[in-house]
Design a protein around this motif. Sequence first.
Motif, mmCIF file in Angstrom:
data_model
loop_
_atom_site.group_PDB
_atom_site.id
_atom_site.type_symbol
_atom_site.label_atom_id
_atom_site.label_comp_id
_atom_site.label_asym_id
_atom_site.label_seq_id
_atom_site.Cartn_x
_atom_site.Cartn_y
_atom_site.Cartn_z
ATOM 1 N N ASN A 27 25.167 47.339 74.482
ATOM 2 C CA ASN A 27 26.409 46.743 74.616
ATOM 3 C C ASN A 27 26.509 45.430 75.358
ATOM 4 O OD1 ASN A 27 27.919 49.071 73.486
ATOM 5 N ND2 ASN A 27 27.368 50.135 75.189
ATOM 6 N N ALA A 28 25.221 44.891 75.557
ATOM 7 C CA ALA A 28 25.266 43.714 76.103
ATOM 8 C C ALA A 28 26.018 42.556 75.668
ATOM 9 C CB ALA A 28 23.909 43.005 76.410
ATOM 10 N N CYS A 29 26.793 41.619 76.322
ATOM 11 C CA CYS A 29 27.416 40.803 75.764
ATOM 12 C C CYS A 29 27.029 39.192 76.066
ATOM 13 C CB CYS A 29 28.905 40.781 76.168
ATOM 14 S SG CYS A 29 29.115 40.589 78.079
ATOM 15 N N GLY A 30 26.302 39.190 76.856
ATOM 16 C CA GLY A 30 25.629 38.032 77.184
ATOM 17 C C GLY A 30 26.372 37.090 78.232
ATOM 18 N N CYS A 31 27.335 37.697 78.754
ATOM 19 C CA CYS A 31 28.324 36.911 79.869
ATOM 20 C C CYS A 31 27.576 36.407 80.995
ATOM 21 C CB CYS A 31 29.303 37.957 80.084
ATOM 22 S SG CYS A 31 30.559 38.347 78.800
ATOM 23 N N SER A 32 26.699 37.222 81.557
ATOM 24 C CA SER A 32 25.880 36.627 82.928
ATOM 25 C C SER A 32 25.079 35.522 82.502
ATOM 26 C CB SER A 32 25.226 37.696 83.351
ATOM 27 O OG SER A 32 24.329 38.257 82.499
ATOM 28 N N SER A 33 24.395 35.508 81.220
ATOM 29 C CA SER A 33 23.577 34.505 80.726
ATOM 30 C C SER A 33 24.423 33.254 80.503
ATOM 31 C CB SER A 33 22.342 34.929 79.830
ATOM 32 O OG SER A 33 22.934 35.211 78.797
ATOM 33 N N GLY A 34 25.500 33.440 79.691
ATOM 34 C CA GLY A 34 26.128 32.226 79.384
ATOM 35 C C GLY A 34 26.696 31.871 80.711
ATOM 36 N N GLY A 35 27.154 32.709 81.597
ATOM 37 C CA GLY A 35 27.595 31.891 82.830
ATOM 38 C C GLY A 35 26.637 31.193 83.553
ATOM 39 N N ILE A 36 25.445 31.440 83.741
ATOM 40 C CA ILE A 36 24.351 30.704 84.263
ATOM 41 C C ILE A 36 24.170 29.390 83.591
ATOM 42 C CG2 ILE A 36 21.934 30.675 84.652
ATOM 43 C CD1 ILE A 36 22.147 33.987 85.046
ATOM 44 N N PHE A 37 24.308 29.484 82.168
ATOM 45 C CA PHE A 37 23.932 28.174 81.483
ATOM 46 C C PHE A 37 25.356 27.327 81.750
ATOM 47 C CE2 PHE A 37 20.494 30.193 79.675
ATOM 48 C CZ PHE A 37 20.088 29.510 78.421
ATOM 49 N N LEU A 38 26.394 27.731 81.840
ATOM 50 C CA LEU A 38 27.613 27.296 81.982
ATOM 51 C C LEU A 38 27.552 26.414 83.485
ATOM 52 C CD1 LEU A 38 30.655 26.393 81.572
ATOM 53 C CD2 LEU A 38 31.401 28.331 82.859
ATOM 54 N N THR A 42 26.697 24.621 75.437
ATOM 55 C CA THR A 42 25.534 25.143 76.275
ATOM 56 C C THR A 42 25.967 26.657 76.750
ATOM 57 O OG1 THR A 42 25.018 23.059 77.007
ATOM 58 C CG2 THR A 42 24.275 24.741 78.393
ATOM 59 N N SER A 43 26.992 26.901 77.171
ATOM 60 C CA SER A 43 27.331 28.351 77.592
ATOM 61 C C SER A 43 27.547 29.318 76.408
ATOM 62 C CB SER A 43 28.918 28.302 78.108
ATOM 63 O OG SER A 43 30.003 27.943 77.457
ATOM 64 N N LEU A 44 27.738 28.686 75.254
ATOM 65 C CA LEU A 44 27.649 29.510 73.977
ATOM 66 C C LEU A 44 26.170 29.932 73.873
ATOM 67 C CD1 LEU A 44 30.366 28.343 71.411
ATOM 68 C CD2 LEU A 44 30.434 30.495 72.840
ATOM 69 N N PHE A 45 25.523 29.089 73.773
ATOM 70 C CA PHE A 45 23.865 28.983 73.561
ATOM 71 C C PHE A 45 23.391 30.241 74.517
ATOM 72 C CE2 PHE A 45 19.567 27.947 74.555
ATOM 73 C CZ PHE A 45 19.003 28.263 73.174
ATOM 74 N N GLY A 46 23.918 30.113 75.732
ATOM 75 C CA GLY A 46 23.423 31.040 76.917
ATOM 76 C C GLY A 46 23.857 32.248 76.370
ATOM 77 N N LYS A 47 24.943 32.462 76.157
ATOM 78 C CA LYS A 47 25.458 33.765 75.639
ATOM 79 C C LYS A 47 24.897 34.367 74.655
ATOM 80 C CE LYS A 47 29.958 35.955 74.444
ATOM 81 N NZ LYS A 47 29.890 36.971 75.551
ATOM 82 N N LEU A 48 24.339 33.681 73.534
ATOM 83 C CA LEU A 48 23.690 34.055 72.575
ATOM 84 C C LEU A 48 22.139 34.568 72.947
ATOM 85 C CD1 LEU A 48 24.571 31.717 69.735
ATOM 86 C CD2 LEU A 48 25.038 33.969 69.857
ATOM 87 N N VAL A 49 21.697 33.646 73.945
ATOM 88 C CA VAL A 49 20.317 34.060 74.780
ATOM 89 C C VAL A 49 20.258 35.399 75.175
ATOM 90 C CG1 VAL A 49 18.721 33.422 76.286
ATOM 91 C CG2 VAL A 49 19.462 31.686 74.820
#
Length: 119
Positions: free
Chosen positions: A34-45, A76-83
């Motif tokens: 269920n991970a959505c990638g929000c935390s990594s997307g936020g870090i990249f943002l 970049t934030s979208l890329f972080g979310k995908l990561v």
Amino acid sequence: MRQILNKTYSILSQLPLGEDLKTTYKERASHYFNACGCSSGGIFLVAATLGYVPYWIFVNPSLKALVYGLFFVFVTSLFGKLVGITVARVKLFILYKTLLKKQHYVNLHEMGRSTGDLL
């Protein structure tokens, strides 16, 4: 990916583990699925914003550079979310493979006990 989650649950139901350990593994698998990638997307943002704002202020303070910068931060934030999503799915697959290996060893152990050939 749903198929790997279901297979993980199936393996867990067959393993001779305590219920608390099974619950822990199920929660971990569900969390990864269920991970959505929000935390990594936020870090990249944050990283992209902190990197771009000084550039915009000191090197190129124009409206065109600001628009490009906003686009850069968004991408970049979208890329972080995908990561983040990809890392979680890889972790789910690794958990599945680990449990599959444990199930294989348990099956070998039980087969050896019943036939007397192994172990």
